[in-house]
Design a protein around this motif. Structure first.
Motif, PDB file in Angstrom:
ATOM      1  N   THR A  78       0.804  -1.220   0.000  1.00 18.57           N
ATOM      2  CA  THR A  78       0.000   0.000   0.000  1.00 18.57           C
ATOM      3  C   THR A  78       0.838   1.272   0.000  1.00 18.57           C
ATOM      4  OG1 THR A  78      -0.150  -0.042   2.413  1.00 18.57           O
ATOM      5  CG2 THR A  78      -1.927  -1.117   1.173  1.00 18.57           C
ATOM      6  N   CYS A 134      -9.731  -3.004   1.623  1.00 16.63           N
ATOM      7  CA  CYS A 134      -8.572  -2.879   0.737  1.00 16.63           C
ATOM      8  C   CYS A 134      -8.902  -3.631  -0.542  1.00 16.63           C
ATOM      9  CB  CYS A 134      -7.328  -3.489   1.372  1.00 16.63           C
ATOM     10  SG  CYS A 134      -6.585  -2.485   2.665  1.00 16.63           S
ATOM     11  N   VAL A 153      -0.766  -7.169  -5.655  1.00 12.31           N
ATOM     12  CA  VAL A 153      -0.823  -5.730  -5.403  1.00 12.31           C
ATOM     13  C   VAL A 153      -1.897  -5.483  -4.351  1.00 12.31           C
ATOM     14  CG1 VAL A 153      -1.219  -3.450  -6.406  1.00 12.31           C
ATOM     15  CG2 VAL A 153      -0.167  -5.254  -7.801  1.00 12.31           C
ATOM     16  N   SER A 155      -3.882  -2.565  -2.272  1.00 12.99           N
ATOM     17  CA  SER A 155      -4.200  -1.137  -2.316  1.00 12.99           C
ATOM     18  C   SER A 155      -5.245  -0.825  -1.264  1.00 12.99           C
ATOM     19  CB  SER A 155      -4.782  -0.748  -3.680  1.00 12.99           C
ATOM     20  OG  SER A 155      -3.934  -1.140  -4.728  1.00 12.99           O
ATOM     21  N   THR A 156      -5.128   0.334  -0.663  1.00  7.27           N
ATOM     22  CA  THR A 156      -6.199   0.788   0.216  1.00  7.27           C
ATOM     23  C   THR A 156      -7.247   1.475  -0.652  1.00  7.27           C
ATOM     24  OG1 THR A 156      -5.044   2.872   0.642  1.00  7.27           O
ATOM     25  CG2 THR A 156      -4.720   1.093   2.242  1.00  7.27           C
ATOM     26  N   THR A 157      -8.469   1.443  -0.213  1.00  9.83           N
ATOM     27  CA  THR A 157      -9.522   2.139  -0.942  1.00  9.83           C
ATOM     28  C   THR A 157      -9.829   3.440  -0.206  1.00  9.83           C
ATOM     29  OG1 THR A 157     -11.292   1.011   0.257  1.00  9.83           O
ATOM     30  CG2 THR A 157     -10.522  -0.015  -1.795  1.00  9.83           C
TER      31      THR A 157
END
Length: 184
Positions: A78, A134, A153, A155-157
């Protein structure tokens, strides 16, 4: 297959380029239940792989967790600075697994897509995590021993209504990263 190439001025792996190409060609797919080029067994195996991958992390089972990765795997976290090959990620993660302070992710929604050969697939999923929702995405490849994660991968939302506030908070840190990366 982990050869670095220059893509729009950035050195990236061939795996990442392939992922982007396959991802962009899959955007018109309307079904994730049983994508073209897959078998029901492959879909079940990948679903089990991803669920077991998350369970191994939650249980701090270092060996099981990293056995889900190919030897040339890449993990992208992240933070903008988190881009590791498998060996570097193992080194970074080892203290967390040793202290049993790992992460616990469960899938809320998952989409899996296959290439025409049925030996390469990519996925995206929404995850329930300690960071709230996420997104996990990646590439899995079929090998002799079954499916393995070649790229992951995380990722944070950020809800669109909060993005301006988040940008203000992260700007000082990421402006420095942007400056460093544009000078390369």
């Amino acid at each position: 297959m982990n050869k670095k190439i220059n893509f729009f001025g950035q050195a990236i792996t061939l795996t990442a380029v392939l992922f982007l190409l396959f991802f962009t060609t899959s955007c018109n797919s309307s079904s994730t239940e049983k994508p073209a080029g897959s078998t029901a067994n492959d879909l079940k195996q990948i679903t089990t792989l991803l669920d077991s991958f998350n369970i191994a992390a939650a249980k701090a089972d270092y060996n099981s967790y990293f056995n889900f990765f190919t030897e040339d795997a890449v993990f992208i976290g992240t933070d903008a600075t988190e881009h590791w090959d498998k060996k570097a990620f193992m080194v970074w993660a080892k203290p967390y697994f040793d202290k049993k302070t790992t992460w616990n992710f469960t899938s809320l929604e998952r989409h899996i897509y296959f290439d025409k050969t049925g030996s390469l697939a990519w996925f995206d999923e929404l995850l329930n995590t300690q960071m709230k929702i996420c997104r996990g995405s990646g590439v899995v490849v079929k090998q002799n021993a079954g499916w393995k994660v070649q790229q992951y991968v995380l990722s944070t939302t950020v809800p669109n209504s909060l993005i301006d506030s988040v940008v203000k908070i992260k700007a000082p840190v990421e402006d420095a990263i942007i400056t460093t990366l544009t000078k390369k």
